[in-house]
Design an enzyme around this catalytic site. Structure first.
Site, short mmCIF file in Angstrom:
data_model
loop_
_atom_site.label_atom_id
_atom_site.label_comp_id
_atom_site.label_asym_id
_atom_site.label_seq_id
_atom_site.Cartn_x
_atom_site.Cartn_y
_atom_site.Cartn_z
N ASP A 153 0.97 -1.16 0.02
CA ASP A 153 0.05 0.06 0.04
C ASP A 153 0.91 1.28 0.08
O ASP A 153 1.84 1.13 0.60
CB ASP A 153 -1.07 -0.03 1.34
CG ASP A 153 -1.78 1.27 1.08
OD1 ASP A 153 -2.37 1.63 0.00
OD2 ASP A 153 -1.97 1.97 2.10
N SER A 154 0.41 2.33 -0.22
CA SER A 154 1.14 3.68 -0.36
C SER A 154 1.35 3.93 1.44
O SER A 154 2.31 4.74 1.42
CB SER A 154 0.33 4.98 -0.92
OG SER A 154 -0.97 4.88 -0.38
N CYS A 209 -3.75 -1.15 -2.56
CA CYS A 209 -4.06 0.48 -2.74
C CYS A 209 -4.83 0.35 -3.88
O CYS A 209 -4.65 0.02 -5.06
CB CYS A 209 -2.81 1.34 -2.92
SG CYS A 209 -2.68 2.71 -3.26
N GLU A 269 -5.32 9.66 8.48
CA GLU A 269 -3.86 9.66 8.61
C GLU A 269 -3.31 10.65 9.98
O GLU A 269 -2.46 10.35 10.56
CB GLU A 269 -2.86 10.36 7.37
CG GLU A 269 -3.12 9.42 6.34
CD GLU A 269 -1.90 8.46 6.29
OE1 GLU A 269 -0.98 8.68 6.91
OE2 GLU A 269 -2.32 7.09 5.63
N CYS A 282 -11.53 2.96 -1.08
CA CYS A 282 -9.99 3.56 -0.60
C CYS A 282 -9.74 2.80 0.55
O CYS A 282 -10.65 2.49 1.56
CB CYS A 282 -10.10 4.97 -0.44
SG CYS A 282 -8.69 5.66 0.46
N HIS A 336 -8.28 3.65 3.35
CA HIS A 336 -8.71 4.26 4.72
C HIS A 336 -10.09 4.49 5.12
O HIS A 336 -10.41 4.82 6.15
CB HIS A 336 -8.24 5.84 4.53
CG HIS A 336 -6.43 5.87 4.29
ND1 HIS A 336 -5.89 5.29 3.40
CD2 HIS A 336 -5.63 6.36 5.18
CE1 HIS A 336 -4.66 5.45 3.70
NE2 HIS A 336 -4.46 6.31 4.72
N1 DGL Z 1 -4.06 3.65 -0.40
C1 DGL Z 1 -4.83 4.66 -1.27
C2 DGL Z 1 -5.80 4.21 -1.73
O1 DGL Z 1 -6.69 2.94 -1.57
C3 DGL Z 1 -5.18 6.00 -0.19
C4 DGL Z 1 -4.14 6.68 0.28
C5 DGL Z 1 -3.29 7.38 -0.84
O2 DGL Z 1 -3.90 8.30 -1.45
O3 DGL Z 1 -2.22 6.94 -0.97
O4 DGL Z 1 -6.51 4.70 -3.06
#
Ligand code: DGL
Length: 279
Positions: free
Chosen positions: A16-17, A79, A164, A198, A200
């Protein structure tokens, strides 16, 4: 020239990012507890949601290559933004010369597969990062399976920063949660199903439920992705054999270790050990 990666069986990689993919990882571990996992969060370069295609692709490819070097034969892009902007290119252009036997899977396809059985109005909404919405990946995937479903996307650029910064339960979050839901339902009042596209957003679920009108189904993706991975491993015994089973998970981040440990506890509800690496 093909790169040489470890050939012995290895853990399943989850990328993931940042921290958000931990929501996906925990569901995967609930459904498939016996396997080993490596989680890699590119926290130093998060968020990906506002970045260009080229950059998300470049960063994601670096992460996938690193996970292959760590011994993973199968990598899940937890992600949505990476799944939307990089998955197809990696599968089509990079895997054939990196190692055609390794696999990279995303989270969008498993999420949309169930939609046809859920929506009655055939009008659905997707809440996601600006990058995921701009990529049109959700409507594209939905229409491959269900051409009759109308998909309306709504970017929610403030939701990732709220999570976050540990403000998901705070009063300030109410404004932005209601704001994006109202915009989505204003754009198509016939929506009866909303995908949280997403990593989050599950952490905002209490507030999303509060402002979503009753009767609208909210689809979170963790369980869907976990179920789809289980199914994939059953259908691909040759890949299953290359995934080790020890019930362990190792965590890596591109940011400082202490920072990851502190924030990861919000997502996992437990303390973990993590190692910092460079991509
Ligand atoms: N993990 C990203 C997603 O699911 C969200 C966080 C980001 O923008 O890096 O799109």
């Amino acid at each position: 020239m093909a790169k040489l990666f470890p050939t012995v069986p290895g853990p399943i990689g989850v990328f993931d990012s940042g921290y958000g993919g931990l929501t996906i990882l925990s569901k995967i571990r609930e459904v498939l507890p016996g396997y080993d996992y490596v989680y890699l969060g590119d926290n130093a370069r998060t968020p990906y949601g506002s970045r260009s295609f080229e950059i998300v692709y470049e960063f994601t490819l670096q992460a996938v290559t690193k996970l292959f070097e760590m011994g993973c034969h199968l990598v899940i892009l937890a992600c949505n933004t990476a799944s939307a902007k990089a998955l197809r290119s990696i599968q089509t252009n990079d895997l054939p010369h990196l190692d055609p036997a390794r696999r990279v899977l995303g989270v969008i396809r498993p999420t949309v597969e169930c939609i046809g059985d859920i929506t009655l109005s055939r009008h659905i909404g997707v809440l996601a990062t600006a990058g995921t919405i701009r990529s049109e990946s959700y409507p594209l995937e939905v229409h491959k399976l269900f051409p009759d479903i109308r998909v309306t996307g709504q970017a929610c650029p403030m939701w990732v920063p709220l999570v976050e910064n540990n403000e998901a339960q705070g009063e300030g979050a109410d404004y932005f949660v209601r704001h994006y839901i109202d915009d989505l339902l204003g754009a198509d009042p016939r929506i009866d199903t909303v995908i949280l596209g997403c990593t989050h957003y599950p952490l905002l679920l209490p507030k999303i439920r509060k402002y979503m009108p009753p009767g609208i189904r909210i689809v979170a993706q963790g369980e869907l992705v976990a179920g789809s991975l289980k199914d994939y491993l059953c259908r691909h015994p040759e890949m299953d054999m290359r995934c080790t089973r020890g019930g362990q998970c190792r965590y890596y981040t591109t940011e400082a270790e202490e920072k990851f440990c502190e924030s990861a506890s919000t997502f996992l509800n437990e303390r973990i050990e993590v190692e910092q690496i460079e991509l």
